[in-house]
Design an enzyme around this catalytic site. Sequence first.
Site, mmCIF file in Angstrom:
data_model
loop_
_atom_site.group_PDB
_atom_site.id
_atom_site.type_symbol
_atom_site.label_atom_id
_atom_site.label_comp_id
_atom_site.label_asym_id
_atom_site.label_seq_id
_atom_site.Cartn_x
_atom_site.Cartn_y
_atom_site.Cartn_z
ATOM 1 N N HIS A 86 14.947 13.101 12.032
ATOM 2 C CA HIS A 86 13.781 13.273 12.908
ATOM 3 C C HIS A 86 12.799 12.110 12.741
ATOM 4 C CE1 HIS A 86 11.630 15.930 9.701
ATOM 5 N NE2 HIS A 86 11.216 14.694 9.598
ATOM 6 N N HIS A 87 13.041 11.241 11.768
ATOM 7 C CA HIS A 87 12.239 10.020 11.669
ATOM 8 C C HIS A 87 12.799 8.927 12.577
ATOM 9 C CE1 HIS A 87 9.998 11.420 8.098
ATOM 10 N NE2 HIS A 87 11.100 12.074 7.843
ATOM 11 N N LYS A 98 4.031 29.953 3.154
ATOM 12 C CA LYS A 98 3.203 29.529 2.028
ATOM 13 C C LYS A 98 1.718 29.572 2.381
ATOM 14 C CE LYS A 98 4.761 26.723 -0.899
ATOM 15 N NZ LYS A 98 5.765 26.977 -1.915
ATOM 16 N N SER A 117 -1.210 26.730 -6.012
ATOM 17 C CA SER A 117 -0.818 28.110 -6.279
ATOM 18 C C SER A 117 -1.324 28.601 -7.627
ATOM 19 C CB SER A 117 0.707 28.249 -6.224
ATOM 20 O OG SER A 117 1.167 27.868 -4.959
ATOM 21 N N GLU A 136 11.797 13.004 -0.091
ATOM 22 C CA GLU A 136 10.673 12.360 -0.789
ATOM 23 C C GLU A 136 9.332 12.944 -0.345
ATOM 24 O OE1 GLU A 136 10.338 10.255 -3.216
ATOM 25 O OE2 GLU A 136 8.204 9.850 -2.986
ATOM 26 N N THR A 169 7.002 26.913 5.521
ATOM 27 C CA THR A 169 5.690 26.309 5.296
ATOM 28 C C THR A 169 4.603 27.285 5.715
ATOM 29 O OG1 THR A 169 6.747 24.233 5.872
ATOM 30 C CG2 THR A 169 4.372 24.188 5.616
ATOM 31 N N TYR A 182 8.749 15.902 0.441
ATOM 32 C CA TYR A 182 8.556 17.181 -0.246
ATOM 33 C C TYR A 182 8.444 16.996 -1.747
ATOM 34 C CZ TYR A 182 9.007 19.125 4.245
ATOM 35 O OH TYR A 182 8.761 19.411 5.549
ATOM 36 N N ASP A 227 7.105 20.953 -26.812
ATOM 37 C CA ASP A 227 7.035 19.633 -26.180
ATOM 38 C C ASP A 227 8.108 19.596 -25.088
ATOM 39 O OD1 ASP A 227 6.877 16.816 -25.597
ATOM 40 O OD2 ASP A 227 5.972 16.551 -27.569
ATOM 41 N N HIS A 277 13.133 11.841 3.599
ATOM 42 C CA HIS A 277 12.537 13.133 3.938
ATOM 43 C C HIS A 277 12.355 14.026 2.723
ATOM 44 C CE1 HIS A 277 10.482 15.618 6.600
ATOM 45 N NE2 HIS A 277 11.050 16.633 6.003
ATOM 46 N N SER A 281 12.798 5.609 -13.555
ATOM 47 C CA SER A 281 11.766 6.366 -14.257
ATOM 48 C C SER A 281 11.680 7.791 -13.730
ATOM 49 C CB SER A 281 10.425 5.649 -14.105
ATOM 50 O OG SER A 281 9.375 6.532 -14.360
ATOM 51 N N SER A 282 11.680 7.938 -12.398
ATOM 52 C CA SER A 282 11.582 9.284 -11.816
ATOM 53 C C SER A 282 12.770 10.132 -12.194
ATOM 54 C CB SER A 282 11.544 9.211 -10.294
ATOM 55 O OG SER A 282 10.438 8.525 -9.877
ATOM 56 N N TRP A 339 6.919 0.157 3.989
ATOM 57 C CA TRP A 339 7.521 0.815 2.813
ATOM 58 C C TRP A 339 8.905 1.338 3.146
ATOM 59 C CZ3 TRP A 339 8.755 5.936 1.148
ATOM 60 C CH2 TRP A 339 8.627 6.918 2.116
ATOM 61 N N ARG A 354 1.584 1.469 15.053
ATOM 62 C CA ARG A 354 1.173 1.272 13.670
ATOM 63 C C ARG A 354 1.597 -0.121 13.220
ATOM 64 N NH1 ARG A 354 5.614 4.907 10.362
ATOM 65 N NH2 ARG A 354 4.516 4.129 8.542
ATOM 66 N N HIS A 365 0.841 -1.198 0.000
ATOM 67 C CA HIS A 365 0.000 0.000 0.000
ATOM 68 C C HIS A 365 0.877 1.251 0.000
ATOM 69 C CE1 HIS A 365 -2.878 3.088 1.183
ATOM 70 N NE2 HIS A 365 -2.152 3.334 2.252
#
Lengths: 524, 277, 189
Positions: A300-301, A329, A266, A253, A326, A255, A104, A251, A167-168, A140, A448, A75
């Site tokens: 921080h994770h 924004k 925006s 990721e 943040t 963002y 293009d 991290h 790919s990314s 994950w 979790r 998931h």
Amino acid sequence: MEAVHEHDHSHDHPSGIMRWVKTTNHKDIGTMYLWFSFAMFMVGGVMALILRAELFQPGLQVVEPEFFNQMTTLHGLIMVFGAIMPAFVGFANWQIPMMIGAPDMAFPRLNNWSFWLLPPAATLLVLSMFVPGGAAGVGWTMYAPLTVQQGMGMDLLIFAVHILGMSSILGSINIITTILNMRAPGMTMMKMPLFVWTWLITAYLLVAAMPVLAGAVTMTLTDRHFGTNFFNAAGGGDPVLFQHIFWFFGHPEVYIIAIPAFGVVSQVIPAFSRKPLFGYASMVYATASIAILSFLVWAHHMYTVGMPVEAQLYYMFATMLIAVPTGVKVFNWVATMWRGSLTFETPMLFALGFLFLFTIGGFTGLVLSLTPVDVQLHDTYYVVAHFHYVMVAGALFSAFAGVYFWLPKWIGKMYDETLGKWHFWLSIIFFNVTFFVQHFLGLAGMPRRIPDYSLQFTDFNMISSIGAFGFGLSQLLFLYILIKAIRSGEKAPEKPWEGADTLEWTHLPTPAPYHSFETPPTVK
Amino acid sequence: MIKNDIKSTFGGSMRLTAFLRLICVGTVMLVPGLAAAELQWNFKPANTEIGVAVHDLHSLVMWIIVLIAIVVFGAMFYAIVKHRKSAGHQAHQFHENTTIEIVWTVVPVFILVGMAFPATKALLELRDSSAPDMTIKATGYQWKWGYDYLDEGISFYSTLSTPREQIEGDTEKGENYLLEVDNPVVVPVGKKVRILTTANDVLHAWYVPELTVKQDAIPGFIRDTWFRAEKTGTFRGQCAELCGKEHGFMPIVVNVVSEDEYKIWVAEQKSRVAARN
Amino acid sequence: MSNSINKRNRETFRKLTVITLVMFGFGYALVPLYEKICEVTGINDLAKPDEVVNAQVDTSRSIVLEFDANVRGEIAWELVPRERKRKVHPGELVHVVFDLKNSSEVPVLAQAIPSYGPQRAGLYVKKLDCFCFTQQEIAAGENLELPVVLVVEPSIPRDVHTVTLSYTMFEIEGGGERTAAKELEGGKG
């Protein structure tokens, strides 16, 4: 830059399946990205519903614990790499050339490749469920050394992550090159629509972060099969090292997912406020500083792995600092609405839903930034609630806003406004029913990734499961709205949104022609 | 083979129908059910001084958040209501204001600095495991905990004691469903107990909410944390790091007892070890 | 004209590819970097003898050294510190012995990994000699005495009163066998 990039337009509209396989047209590829993403969203969603079905009440009713772990893993990976990221790459493909006045993408053939890497990767992920031992049940985050114990499913997963990463990266290289080199005359950097800016920054994040993930999973692979000991204490390695490398990618990721969402919002909020975006320059700087900070806060994770207290203090302060850009924004978006002339069509509703819920996710992020509090909440449902507020209410709602906003431009037909509003209200209500209560579960101490729980957590889990099924079913309505619009939607007016002012609305007909801006527009 | 896998995974169609019935019944019952149940909306009460400090820090931040939310969402909803086109509002085409942009960058910095002070203080206390009265090593196994009282030489395993039938739904679930073990950890009240964590196989995490302790257990390395329980009682927690299929089934139970009871318990454990030898 | 854009695009592509490769390398560079950081901060001490910088014994304070040992794997073996704890002065030379007993019927090749609680104390515990510096070979049914010689540096912070020195002993196996065993386990799981 008066010239246009000429490439093989000779094969005008080949038809049938080969059109899609061989296409190098940014609009076709964007469409494929978006449909692929929606398909993955459905697959990942069904997995989420299996999880929520099991968690509906205490005891094991629906699935076995191993399968539960496999579902949490797939998931997460499918939603992050299969659904959300490709969705925004789809937006990038459709919108960036039109928004900067390019014919293009810079590398059309590479673009075709970037997309066609995705389906095999997704197939590998899904197929891994059916190999002996099943898919990997590691989450994950793929923490070592649990990954070493897994069966063949783990290898398929690693391989899939490699392909997705490839790919990314190719997609990002294409996007950066397009934005830097293919802008129409007069389209200076600080005149680019904010969506383009956010994608430029995101693409740089991807190029810098994805290879690190590739490294981390490659190390896992060699630890599993080739006798290396990166994460094995017995051989002089350290399991915690994996977490450092993973979150160095992980991290940014977060963002990578959030920043293009900021970009979409925006564009939408100013259009429906009939006012220019407030603080354009500060938005650009805030986004860039969020991107830079995202590389400096990864640990921080990992507040509970037992880092030295000095390191914990550093990561706490650096993390709190992210609240500043943040906040800027959020204030800018509210100021954009302030004294505007607001209307509330579906795209605007989803953008406002984003603003409201993402801010709540930001607040819980602030709570979690405080190390002593995080030590209590780490790996509980509070964290699950937090990142779903950021990723679902943040990224997904913004993607919905984007689809409703640009659909008339893409297909030349309008979606059903009434049903769109229904989609919004069902989504936002069921989203909150699902995830708001998870904050309470986390505070009370529910870990979790558990398939079964003690009786104290029963009520909130029931509510959450009901919300999840409601949320999931509401997305079928979205599919219906899309099909209805494509098949029998009313013809869209040339400019359906009064306040939209970017090039694709002002310089192109609706729907946008297959080849657009073959002669670049001049931007004043 | 694959077919069998799927069948066992979904546990047959019996379970599915039972589940669907439950959803229907559950939805109907939910509303009155909620009113009767005692819901836990916040942290459970902390049984340590540092826990109280952490909860206070959390409350402080929540109040700050409520204030910010009132301002931000207040402005947002004000604009939504008052500045709508249908109310005849004309758009004002301003798009920057340096003063206010500086203000809303600098003010949050001050708020954050204000939060950093109590957070730093709490963190330093939380991590200060020096001068303990006793040390217990908690070793995570797939899927149970092993405990060694380093000072007393007492060692035992602590395994889930909830019967399988309760998990499968064949009998009614007990009060401490999934949070009960055969051999709980016993510690004296008011003493600084240092917990060393390590693991045998994969990562685990030793987590007891009411004692404000969560520490990962890492194979090959030790980590330390501590608590000083203020009241006697039984405190229950769980493994908090995904560790394989029975991650959800390796709880932690800590019995906090008086000094005297602790001494009696230690003596019993020692005589049991002596008897075994 | 169009060629000039193509050229620029190719140039950008090249640069970004280099960034990608550099970042892939950076992922790997994090491994030695992390080890270095851990070494400097004393979190994970590498298996080599330390040098004592200051040998002055500080009799004004004492520190409780706790000894702990763990064995991993499926073999019947034990590693036990001969004493559980000892009060020492910083700067004092400390000799301790761990007993390794192999009750199984096979010889074992083993490697011990040291670890400290609290971690930062590791920076101040200097091991002059340790069985963890080399692999230990122990025959079936054999008992080994494993010595450690260490000094707690007097510069250790005043607020550290207890230091735990813990060893985890792992079996070193042949690579091929090991992978096969893992596959088997994974298949079951």
